[in-house]
Design an enzyme around this catalytic site. Structure first.
Site, PDB file in Angstrom:
ATOM      1  N   LEU A  83     -12.703  -5.945 -10.316  1.00 52.98           N
ATOM      2  CA  LEU A  83     -14.041  -5.694  -9.803  1.00 52.98           C
ATOM      3  C   LEU A  83     -15.097  -6.210 -10.779  1.00 52.98           C
ATOM      4  O   LEU A  83     -14.937  -6.107 -11.993  1.00 52.98           O
ATOM      5  CB  LEU A  83     -14.252  -4.197  -9.579  1.00 52.98           C
ATOM      6  CG  LEU A  83     -13.285  -3.500  -8.613  1.00 52.98           C
ATOM      7  CD1 LEU A  83     -13.684  -2.034  -8.453  1.00 52.98           C
ATOM      8  CD2 LEU A  83     -13.234  -4.197  -7.264  1.00 52.98           C
ATOM      9  N   HIS A  98      -2.221   2.838 -12.615  1.00 52.18           N
ATOM     10  CA  HIS A  98      -1.535   1.776 -13.360  1.00 52.18           C
ATOM     11  C   HIS A  98      -0.156   2.273 -13.768  1.00 52.18           C
ATOM     12  O   HIS A  98      -0.027   3.410 -14.238  1.00 52.18           O
ATOM     13  CB  HIS A  98      -2.353   1.400 -14.593  1.00 52.18           C
ATOM     14  CG  HIS A  98      -1.778   0.247 -15.357  1.00 52.18           C
ATOM     15  ND1 HIS A  98      -1.838  -1.051 -14.882  1.00 52.18           N
ATOM     16  CD2 HIS A  98      -1.107   0.177 -16.534  1.00 52.18           C
ATOM     17  CE1 HIS A  98      -1.248  -1.862 -15.748  1.00 52.18           C
ATOM     18  NE2 HIS A  98      -0.785  -1.138 -16.749  1.00 52.18           N
ATOM     19  N   ASN A 102       1.013   3.474  -2.408  1.00 48.48           N
ATOM     20  CA  ASN A 102       0.159   4.544  -2.932  1.00 48.48           C
ATOM     21  C   ASN A 102      -0.854   4.999  -1.887  1.00 48.48           C
ATOM     22  O   ASN A 102      -1.141   6.195  -1.772  1.00 48.48           O
ATOM     23  CB  ASN A 102      -0.550   4.085  -4.211  1.00 48.48           C
ATOM     24  CG  ASN A 102       0.262   4.373  -5.452  1.00 48.48           C
ATOM     25  OD1 ASN A 102       0.669   5.503  -5.689  1.00 48.48           O
ATOM     26  ND2 ASN A 102       0.510   3.349  -6.248  1.00 48.48           N
ATOM     27  N   GLY A 129       0.779  -1.232   0.000  1.00 43.05           N
ATOM     28  CA  GLY A 129       0.000   0.000   0.000  1.00 43.05           C
ATOM     29  C   GLY A 129       0.808   1.279   0.000  1.00 43.05           C
ATOM     30  O   GLY A 129       0.460   2.225   0.695  1.00 43.05           O
ATOM     31  N   ARG A 136     -16.626 -13.974  -7.074  1.00 41.94           N
ATOM     32  CA  ARG A 136     -16.209 -12.574  -7.157  1.00 41.94           C
ATOM     33  C   ARG A 136     -17.324 -11.615  -6.751  1.00 41.94           C
ATOM     34  O   ARG A 136     -17.117 -10.707  -5.958  1.00 41.94           O
ATOM     35  CB  ARG A 136     -15.743 -12.263  -8.589  1.00 41.94           C
ATOM     36  CG  ARG A 136     -15.273 -10.832  -8.756  1.00 41.94           C
ATOM     37  CD  ARG A 136     -14.447 -10.631 -10.013  1.00 41.94           C
ATOM     38  NE  ARG A 136     -15.068 -11.137 -11.215  1.00 41.94           N
ATOM     39  CZ  ARG A 136     -15.158 -10.437 -12.360  1.00 41.94           C
ATOM     40  NH1 ARG A 136     -14.658  -9.223 -12.429  1.00 41.94           N
ATOM     41  NH2 ARG A 136     -15.710 -10.953 -13.416  1.00 41.94           N
TER      42      ARG A 136
END
Length: 202
Positions: free
Chosen positions: A93, A109, A14, A12, A65
């Site tokens: 997602l 990205h 970012n 983590g 999912r």
């Protein structure tokens, strides 16, 4: 005050940059309402707890999912999240999840999209021999690394770069770009025209 929901699966970095910029008010009128991980061993959870932020672990292993996504969305809605930020969240997602937060889910990205989507983007760029690399913050839609672009940062690939040094220099740009994009989306009026993100000048 706008509420941010952070989704992460790993260390983590970012997320940590976002948290620092929220504290420094570089991201205006925002607070991190909840940090959610699908992995109990994610390093970002330790960071979040050290910052006295609320955390939640929702294991994804062995779950369909969309079933897992429904648990995550329920937690985000419970905390009245205005903007969802993916920070190294290693799950795609479901379309259902995306529909719950239209133009309110951001991802970063490590390439200049549409070049080099998917995993190991920095390695892909280096192997391809590009002269310019960088990162992209974009809205999340139903496709991988595909939604409208909000912010991009570019860097030159140096002669003495290798995959690791290039990835490290891109990561520095990610930390700046993500907070810039969050502030834009939260505090500026914008339109999506075709694929183009158009922010007001005010």
């Amino acid at each position: 005050m706008k509420n941010l929901g952070i989704l992460l699966s790993g260390r983590g970095s970012n997320f940590e940059a976002i948290a620092k910029n929220v504290a420094a008010r570089k991201i205006r009128d925002a607070k991190i309402a909840i940090v959610v991980s699908n992995r109990s061993d994610a390093g970002g959870l330790v960071t979040a707890r050290n910052l006295d932020l609320e955390t939640l672990v929702l294991p994804s292993k062995g779950k369909a999912r969309e079933d897992h996504d429904r648990e995550v969305v329920a937690a985000l809605q419970q905390h009245r999240v205005d903007l969802v930020c993916l920070a190294g969240y290693m799950r795609l997602l479901s379309p259902w999840f995306v529909k719950q937060f239209p133009h309110r889910i951001l991802n970063i990205h490590p390439s200049l999209l549409p070049a080099f989507p998917g995993l190991e983007a920095q390695e892909q760029a280096f192997a391809y021999g590009v002269k310019v690399a960088g990162c992209t913050v974009h809205f999340v839609d139903e496709e991988l690394d595909h939604g409208p672009i909000i912010v991009q940062k570019a860097i030159s690939v140096l002669e003495d770069d290798d995959e690791k040094t290039l990835a490290a220099r891109i990561l520095e740009q990610e930390h700046a770009a993500y907070s810039e994009a969050i502030d834009l989306v939260l505090n500026r009026n914008f339109l999506i025209v075709g694929r183009k993100f158009v922010a007001s000048s005010g």
